[in-house]
Design an enzyme around this catalytic site. Structure first.
Site, short mmCIF file in Angstrom:
data_model
loop_
_atom_site.label_atom_id
_atom_site.label_comp_id
_atom_site.label_asym_id
_atom_site.label_seq_id
_atom_site.Cartn_x
_atom_site.Cartn_y
_atom_site.Cartn_z
CB THR A 131 18.59 33.49 65.79
OG1 THR A 131 19.37 32.70 66.70
CG2 THR A 131 17.21 32.87 65.64
NE ARG A 170 24.89 40.17 62.12
CZ ARG A 170 24.27 40.40 63.27
NH1 ARG A 170 23.36 39.53 63.72
NH2 ARG A 170 24.54 41.48 63.98
CG ASP A 202 15.35 36.52 63.14
OD1 ASP A 202 14.22 36.93 62.80
OD2 ASP A 202 16.16 37.22 63.79
CD GLU A 217 19.49 40.08 57.29
OE1 GLU A 217 19.48 40.92 58.20
OE2 GLU A 217 19.39 38.85 57.48
CG HIS A 248 18.26 40.60 61.54
ND1 HIS A 248 19.42 40.78 60.85
CD2 HIS A 248 18.63 40.48 62.84
CE1 HIS A 248 20.46 40.79 61.67
NE2 HIS A 248 20.00 40.61 62.90
CB ALA A 253 15.98 36.70 67.05
#
Length: 337
Positions: A244, A246, A270, A275, A307, A309
């Site tokens: 969670t 990077r 996450d 991304e 992404h 969280a």
């Protein structure tokens, strides 16, 4: 980094202007409601900051930007030309902006902190879902196959969890893990006093001895691919990776290979390397422009979320308010120079 718990404020006359880029509707509502109490006027736009729209900030010295879109050096130069001296990024990390280049042209970049409980809660949820094979169970149930899985889940109290990064979020994860009775190992480049009572080990030792490795380190040049092929190969058979932090903390091709070969038990991610331009977009019916992400999402033992969280009402309010406060404090320092 400045962290302020939300407090009551009395209204004061507006004294400074902030241009808010990449402002989502829920953020705009918070900015509008909090700005008067902090004495600021706002210009908001849903568009990320670019060379083309830097002029929106003309007349002010501070802007607030989202973490969702990289900020180019050309954009920083355009901001400098219109008088911007401070960029408040509404996140903890700086990997979307060249802080050193900004400093070289006279722009200070500041981040914000928010309640670490948002990410810590989410991390524990992912961890529990991974070790209990939640994705494959839900997939079968959605297909009306109600038989239990052939492989049983695992209990956290029987496992060793390695926490990489013992800042505020890492420490909040450790605090939650204590309640599950599992053994906890920790690694940080600079061990934090807040993580006392936990055994600190070097990173190679942590990956070799942990059943679950959870990542909470900032992304820097030194931490890029912190969990690389060599360390992934040294992980325990059947171990899990939780990220969670990077995406680029993990060498994605090496993780995919280890999962496809069955050397790891699973992963819950996450954040994903590459991304950008994918997460936060509606790509239904379109090909995913990241082959590694597509392969990960096909696996029954890999959970992927976009992404989010940090995305709670409490954390969002903290983020917006602290972005305003950081801009005001920068203005105050300028006035006293």
């Amino acid at each position: 980094m400045i962290y302020h718990e939300p407090t009551a404020h009395t209204a004061v006359p507006p004294t400074s202007g902030i241009t808010v880029y990449g402002c989502a509707p829920d953020e705009r509502h918070l900015f509008d409601s909090l700005a008067p109490a902090h004495g600021v006027t706002l210009t908001t736009t849903a568009e990320p900051v670019t060379v083309e729209n830097a002029d929106l900030a003309h007349g002010g010295r501070c802007i607030s930007v989202s973490h969702k879109t990289p900020i180019s050096n050309e954009t920083l130069l355009a901001l400098e030309k219109v008088g911007i001296r401070y960029v408040s990024t509404r996140c903890v990390g700086f990997n979307h902006i060249d802080v050193d280049f900004a400093a070289s042209i006279g722009i200070t970049v500041g981040n914000v902190a928010y309640s670490p409980d948002s990410v810590a809660d989410y991390t524990l949820m992912l961890m529990l879902m991974a070790v209990r094979q939640a994705k494959s169970t839900i997939r079968r149930t959605d297909a009306h196959d109600y038989r239990p899985a052939a492989t049983r889940g695992r209990e956290l109290r029987d496992l060793t969890v390695g926490v990489v990064g013992t800042g505020r979020i890492g420490v909040a994860v450790i605090d939650r893990l204590r309640g599950f009775g599992c053994d906890v190992l920790a690694y940080d480049i600079k061990p934090r006093s807040a993580a006392e009572g936990v055994e600190h080990v070097d990173l190679d030792n942590l990956v070799e001895c942990s059943d679950v490795v959870t990542l909470h380190a900032p992304l820097t040049a030194e931490s890029h691919h912190l969990l690389d092929r060599r360390r992934i190969d040294r992980m325990r058979p059947g171990a899990y990776v939780i990220n969670t932090g990077r995406g680029a903390l993990v060498e994605t091709p090496a993780l995919v290979t280890a999962l496809e070969e069955g050397r790891l038990g699973g992963a819950a991610l996450d954040v994903i390397e590459g991304e950008e331009g994918i997460f936060y977009a509606d790509l239904r019916g379109r090909e995913i422009p990241n082959g590694w992400l597509a392969r990960l999402q096909e696996m029954p033992n890999v959970l992927v979320s976009p992404h989010i969280a940090y995305f709670t009402d409490h954390a969002l309010r903290d983020t917006v308010e602290n972005s305003i406060v950081n801009c005001r404090e920068f203005e105050s320092r300028l006035q006293h120079v």
